[in-house]
Design an enzyme around this catalytic site. Structure first.
Site, PDB file in Angstrom:
ATOM      1  N   ASP A 183       5.040  10.503   7.188  1.00 28.68           N
ATOM      2  CA  ASP A 183       4.353  11.363   6.345  1.00 28.68           C
ATOM      3  C   ASP A 183       3.111  10.911   5.642  1.00 28.68           C
ATOM      4  O   ASP A 183       3.195  11.185   4.718  1.00 28.68           O
ATOM      5  CB  ASP A 183       5.413  11.721   5.263  1.00 28.68           C
ATOM      6  CG  ASP A 183       5.012  13.236   4.543  1.00 28.68           C
ATOM      7  OD1 ASP A 183       4.300  14.142   5.068  1.00 28.68           O
ATOM      8  OD2 ASP A 183       5.516  13.316   3.443  1.00 28.68           O
ATOM      9  N   GLY A 192      11.399  16.322  -8.443  1.00 27.98           N
ATOM     10  CA  GLY A 192      11.196  15.355  -9.430  1.00 27.98           C
ATOM     11  C   GLY A 192       9.709  15.603 -10.302  1.00 27.98           C
ATOM     12  O   GLY A 192       9.080  16.424  -9.939  1.00 27.98           O
ATOM     13  N   MET A 193       9.485  14.951 -11.161  1.00 29.77           N
ATOM     14  CA  MET A 193       8.310  14.919 -11.968  1.00 29.77           C
ATOM     15  C   MET A 193       7.803  13.638 -12.096  1.00 29.77           C
ATOM     16  O   MET A 193       8.576  12.689 -12.163  1.00 29.77           O
ATOM     17  CB  MET A 193       8.454  15.615 -13.528  1.00 29.77           C
ATOM     18  CG  MET A 193       7.237  15.677 -13.926  1.00 29.77           C
ATOM     19  SD  MET A 193       7.661  16.492 -15.817  1.00 29.77           S
ATOM     20  CE  MET A 193       7.752  18.259 -15.274  1.00 29.77           C
ATOM     21  N   VAL A 194       6.446  13.422 -12.127  1.00 31.18           N
ATOM     22  CA  VAL A 194       5.886  12.310 -12.418  1.00 31.18           C
ATOM     23  C   VAL A 194       5.176  12.146 -13.722  1.00 31.18           C
ATOM     24  O   VAL A 194       4.261  12.973 -14.185  1.00 31.18           O
ATOM     25  CB  VAL A 194       5.015  11.774 -11.373  1.00 31.18           C
ATOM     26  CG1 VAL A 194       4.333  10.390 -11.437  1.00 31.18           C
ATOM     27  CG2 VAL A 194       5.595  11.635  -9.852  1.00 31.18           C
ATOM     28  N   ALA A 254       9.497  19.054  -5.418  1.00 30.29           N
ATOM     29  CA  ALA A 254      10.807  19.723  -5.439  1.00 30.29           C
ATOM     30  C   ALA A 254      11.895  19.613  -6.243  1.00 30.29           C
ATOM     31  O   ALA A 254      12.652  19.999  -6.804  1.00 30.29           O
ATOM     32  CB  ALA A 254      11.164  19.722  -3.819  1.00 30.29           C
ATOM     33  N   GLY A 261       2.354  15.166 -12.561  1.00 31.97           N
ATOM     34  CA  GLY A 261       2.422  15.869 -11.357  1.00 31.97           C
ATOM     35  C   GLY A 261       3.932  16.330 -10.916  1.00 31.97           C
ATOM     36  O   GLY A 261       4.981  15.628 -11.662  1.00 31.97           O
TER      37      GLY A 261
END
Length: 444
Positions: free
Chosen positions: A220, A108-110, A106, A103
């Site tokens: 959060d 970064g990507m995993v 805003a 996934g």
């Protein structure tokens, strides 16, 4: 405690009318031995997790070790130790290979990857925050916090991959243990049994006790920030919005840049009450508990006023004492102007739920933060009595201080601090590895 989750948990609704055996555990046709060392697991069998859902996320490999592409999936290529995932280049080889997209957010990507040393799959978060001060702040905050946290119910950092110098730093890679799903995805597909609601809630509170003992507010907490694996271990993640708080300081006006998900915000955040305390996280956990009971968000507000009105429609109008906690004159006047709203019985909203769960829910979703239950009280609540063990609910040995906040620093300075944190983590990991190789003795 629950000793299993049916194998179809994340694929089809579970069967809920099977009577548990005399020991109070749900009847299981399959069980597996417990890995890990959590002392509160008092059985050799532990929850078996979202097996089918996770199976759908497993990867297939060719005999050479390269991953087969599913129909319609973006091609992942490897050139010069760089793998491309959904248009993003991951420079993490040769140790981490066979990347698979999970996934993105805003900044970064995993992706998951195979650790060629341990042979385990891990999660790698690629972050490119350095064009924006806010993104730099959140990245530094998460790294600083997780570098110092060590708890079974909080996601860890295994490695931070960075450039050799701060001047060449463009991206940073955070390597963490791979958790197969999260509570948000689970609740989209499955109805949880009371056993699993209780088990997940205990782990959330157990992790939050550690976080709060460090003088940190998560700020959060929501289902998507609660990671799960196939044995139902739960880990709290995403500390980018977390803040350090001093219990001896009046934080009136604190957390001015609060931007967490609206549905899980405590009412005092919207009403600018006197200060913000650990009770804001307790409210969020209450919202999560309600969602686990029904698979629906309790307060899905469309905007600020809608969110507040949804809360009041359930918990009722605030009392005069509650109103005194609100220092914003306009907010207080607005509440006074509203027609009186009675409190809704929780048993009507969640028929069939464990009465003890509803009692704890009521104490968590108390409008006045001064009257809201705290984490230690919640852990000791009768609903969680089968897990409650103060001797196995650790706290942070070195709490954070306000000096560790950095709101006013320019992004160039934040970039330096991020690189220094990554370097410090690398040195600490090397020292720990040397100590292990030296028979547990500190290296000379």
């Amino acid at each position: 405690m629950p000793t299993w989750i049916p194998n179809n948990l994340c694929a089809q609704p579970t069967t809920r009318n099977a009577k548990p055996p005399s020991n109070g555990h749900p009847q299981a046709t399959q069980q597996q031995s417990a890995p890990g060392s959590l002392a509160y697991r008092n059985s050799s069998n532990i929850p078996n997790g979202a097996t089918n859902h996770v199976r759908q996320q497993k990867w297939q490999y060719t005999r050479s070790g390269h991953r087969k592409m599913a129909d319609g999936e973006a091609v992942i290529s490897t050139v010069n130790n760089v793998e491309e995932v959904h248009g993003q280049l991951f420079e993490v080889a040769p140790r981490y290979v066979n990347l698979s997209y999970i996934g993105e957010g805003a900044y970064g990507m995993v992706a998951s990857a195979l650790d060629t040393i341990t042979r385990d799959r891990v999660a790698i978060k690629k972050i490119s925050p350095f064009e924006h001060q806010t993104f730099c702040q959140r990245t530094l905050r998460e790294i600083k916090i997780l570098n110092r946290f060590k708890h079974e119910n909080i996601i860890n950092i295994q490695e931070i991959i960075r450039s050799e110098t701060v001047d060449s730093l463009k991206d940073i890679y955070i390597v963490q243990c791979l958790m197969e799903t999260d509570l948000y995805k689970l609740l989209k597909t499955q109805k949880l049994s009371n056993d699993h609601v209780c088990y997940f809630l205990y782990q959330i509170l157990r992790g939050l006790k550690y976080i709060h003992s460090a003088n940190v507010l998560h700020r959060d907490l929501k289902p998507s920030n609660l990671l799960l694996n196939t044995t139902c271990d739960l880990k709290i993640c995403d500390f980018g919005l977390a803040r350090v708080t001093d219990p001896q300081t009046d934080h009136t006006g604190f957390l001015t840049e609060y931007v967490a998900t609206r549905w899980y915000r405590a009412p005092e955040i919207m009403l600018n009450s006197k200060g913000y305390t650990k009770s804001i996280d307790v409210w969020s956990v209450g919202c999560i508990l309600a969602e686990m009971l029904s698979n629906r968000p309790l307060f899905p507000g469309k905007h600020y006023l809608d969110q507040l009105n949804l809360i009041l429609a359930v918990v009722g109008s605030p009392s005069n004492a509650d109103l005194q906690c609100i220092i914003n004159d306009k907010a207080r006047s607005y509440l006074i102007s509203l027609p009186h709203k009675p409190k809704q019985p929780w048993a009507r909203l969640y028929p069939g739920a464990d009465p003890r769960a509803l009692d704890l829910l009521d104490k968590m979703l108390t409008f006045n933060p001064h009257n809201r239950i705290d984490i230690e009280q919640a852990l000791a609540h009768p609903y969680l009595e089968q897990y409650y063990d103060p001797g196995d609910e650790p706290v942070c040995e070195e709490p954070f201080t306000l000096e560790m906040e950095f709101d006013d620093l320019p992004k160039e300075k934040l970039k330096e601090l991020i690189w220094e944190e990554a370097e410090a983590h690398h040195r600490r990991m090397e020292a720990e590895a040397a100590a292990r190789n030296n028979g547990g003795q500190n290296p000379v």
